[in-house]
Design a protein around this motif. Structure first.
Motif, short mmCIF file in Angstrom:
data_model
loop_
_atom_site.label_atom_id
_atom_site.label_comp_id
_atom_site.label_asym_id
_atom_site.label_seq_id
_atom_site.Cartn_x
_atom_site.Cartn_y
_atom_site.Cartn_z
N TRP A 158 42.18 43.17 41.34
CA TRP A 158 43.35 42.89 40.50
C TRP A 158 44.06 41.61 40.95
O TRP A 158 44.40 40.76 40.12
CB TRP A 158 44.35 44.05 40.54
CG TRP A 158 45.71 43.60 40.14
CD1 TRP A 158 46.78 43.33 40.94
CD2 TRP A 158 46.15 43.24 38.81
NE1 TRP A 158 47.83 42.86 40.21
CE2 TRP A 158 47.49 42.80 38.91
CE3 TRP A 158 45.52 43.27 37.56
CZ2 TRP A 158 48.21 42.37 37.79
CZ3 TRP A 158 46.26 42.85 36.45
CH2 TRP A 158 47.58 42.42 36.58
N ALA A 159 44.29 41.48 42.26
CA ALA A 159 44.99 40.29 42.75
C ALA A 159 44.21 39.02 42.41
O ALA A 159 44.80 38.01 41.99
CB ALA A 159 45.20 40.40 44.26
N GLU A 160 42.90 39.06 42.57
CA GLU A 160 42.08 37.89 42.25
C GLU A 160 42.05 37.64 40.75
O GLU A 160 42.10 36.49 40.29
CB GLU A 160 40.67 38.07 42.79
CG GLU A 160 39.84 36.79 42.70
CD GLU A 160 38.45 36.95 43.29
OE1 GLU A 160 37.60 36.10 42.97
OE2 GLU A 160 38.21 37.90 44.06
N TRP A 161 41.95 38.73 39.96
CA TRP A 161 41.96 38.59 38.49
C TRP A 161 43.27 37.93 38.05
O TRP A 161 43.26 37.01 37.21
CB TRP A 161 41.83 39.95 37.82
CG TRP A 161 41.88 39.85 36.32
CD1 TRP A 161 40.82 39.75 35.47
CD2 TRP A 161 43.05 39.80 35.49
NE1 TRP A 161 41.26 39.64 34.17
CE2 TRP A 161 42.63 39.67 34.16
CE3 TRP A 161 44.42 39.84 35.76
CZ2 TRP A 161 43.52 39.58 33.09
CZ3 TRP A 161 45.32 39.76 34.69
CH2 TRP A 161 44.86 39.64 33.38
N ALA A 162 44.39 38.39 38.58
CA ALA A 162 45.68 37.87 38.16
C ALA A 162 45.82 36.39 38.49
O ALA A 162 46.35 35.61 37.68
CB ALA A 162 46.80 38.67 38.83
N ALA A 163 45.31 35.99 39.65
CA ALA A 163 45.35 34.57 40.01
C ALA A 163 44.49 33.75 39.06
O ALA A 163 44.89 32.67 38.61
CB ALA A 163 44.90 34.38 41.46
N LEU A 164 43.30 34.25 38.74
CA LEU A 164 42.41 33.54 37.82
C LEU A 164 43.01 33.47 36.42
O LEU A 164 42.93 32.43 35.74
CB LEU A 164 41.06 34.25 37.78
CG LEU A 164 39.97 33.64 36.89
CD1 LEU A 164 39.68 32.20 37.29
CD2 LEU A 164 38.70 34.49 36.96
N ALA A 165 43.64 34.55 35.98
CA ALA A 165 44.21 34.61 34.63
C ALA A 165 45.36 33.63 34.46
O ALA A 165 45.72 33.27 33.33
CB ALA A 165 44.67 36.02 34.31
N GLN A 166 45.96 33.18 35.56
CA GLN A 166 47.07 32.23 35.47
C GLN A 166 46.62 30.79 35.59
O GLN A 166 47.45 29.88 35.53
CB GLN A 166 48.10 32.55 36.55
CG GLN A 166 48.81 33.87 36.33
CD GLN A 166 49.99 34.05 37.27
OE1 GLN A 166 51.13 33.78 36.95
NE2 GLN A 166 49.67 34.48 38.47
N ASP A 167 45.33 30.57 35.76
CA ASP A 167 44.78 29.21 35.86
C ASP A 167 44.79 28.57 34.47
O ASP A 167 44.06 29.02 33.57
CB ASP A 167 43.36 29.29 36.41
CG ASP A 167 42.71 27.92 36.57
OD1 ASP A 167 43.16 26.95 35.93
OD2 ASP A 167 41.73 27.82 37.33
#
Length: 295
Positions: free
Chosen positions: A171-180
């Motif tokens: 989730w943490a990695e997904w959220a960071a990617l989704a904000q790129d």
């Protein structure tokens, strides 16, 4: 052994498995009380202290504070109520430790910078409402106005109420990617192509990436070279699947973005789906086959 039996602090230590120092500490704080003292001033303890210290040791090993332990052994508070409250507190600690473990593993595996680590930590600690707002913002940026609700649902993370370490980390990695912003823009372009290929009912004609993977799979299994004449029918079939406005070769290369594959992988972990098959080998093969025929 009778009720008049008294033990020295050393004997009590051997009977209970506690150290002399610990028993003296408990005695000084009234957890156990000496039954008397010798003429030389040494403490002597009754047989009741053996059972009492056994209970104290058990409760301390379970993590209860000394004040709470004293209240329990003195029957001032019911043990079941204390156990329930302590179990709830431990559950919170377990979730915090799981989060820390997940983030540290991600930092090590992904070789994150201090700035990226800080961002992931903040994202992992979001509340349920904050997570929903982040997901909604991402979906609006990618799918807004394109009438592809069905496709959007397949791209939506649904973090469970009790995520495990892998899901928390994903989730943490997904959220960071989704904000790129760059990733959002590239994914938006892909979604526009899907919309352009869709009938009026908003359902996609066919997933182009999946079509390429299926068409190229036999060539990969047979070890067929992309430039070979035997590959011509496969390239023709891939070309027939491509109906979007973008040129075929740029589209194949863009779809092979490692970030996009990572997104799909993280989504599967978060949602508890089976691990997806990587389309990268098929996209690589198709891109090379198209390149040599258009060079």
């Amino acid at each position: 052994m009778d009720g008049n039996t008294h033990y020295s602090i050393g004997e009590l230590a051997r009977l209970t498995g506690l150290s002399v120092k610990t028993i003296r500490y408990y005695s000084d704080r009234g957890i156990v009380t000496p039954a008397g003292r010798t003429s030389a001033g040494y403490r002597r303890y009754g047989t009741d202290c053996v059972a009492r210290l056994g209970l104290v040791r058990t409760l301390r090993e379970l993590g209860l504070g000394l004040g709470t332990v004293r209240a329990v052994v003195d029957r001032e508070v019911p043990l079941p109520e204390v156990a329930a409250a302590h179990a709830e507190a431990l559950e919170v600690q377990i979730r915090v430790l799981r989060l820390r473990q997940a983030l540290l593993a991600a930092v090590a595996e992904r070789r994150l910078t201090p700035e990226e680590t800080d961002l992931m930590h903040q994202l992992a600690r979001l509340t349920d409402d904050e997570r929903r707002r982040l997901v909604d913002d991402f979906l609006h940026a990618v799918f807004g106005g394109l009438a592809l609700d069905g496709v959007a649902r397949t791209m939506t993370p649904e973090l469970s109420g009790e995520p495990d370490a892998a899901q928390t980390r994903a989730w943490a990695e997904w959220a960071a990617l989704a904000q790129d912003p760059g990733f959002r823009a590239d994914l938006r372009e892909t979604v526009r192509e899907v919309a352009a290929e869709s009938p009026q009912n908003g359902l996609p004609r066919r997933n182009f990436t999946a079509a390429v993977r299926d068409l190229v799979a036999p060539a990969l299994a047979a070890g067929l070279a992309p430039a070979s004449r035997e590959a011509d029918p496969i390239v023709a079939a891939v070309t027939a699947e491509h109906t979007g406005p973008e040129e075929l070769l740029p589209r194949l290369r863009r779809l092979n973005d490692a970030r996009r594959e990572r997104y799909v992988h993280l989504l599967a972990v978060i949602n508890g789906w089976p691990a997806p098959e990587s389309p990268a080998p098929a996209l690589d093969w198709a891109a090379e086959a198209v390149r040599v025929r258009t060079a």
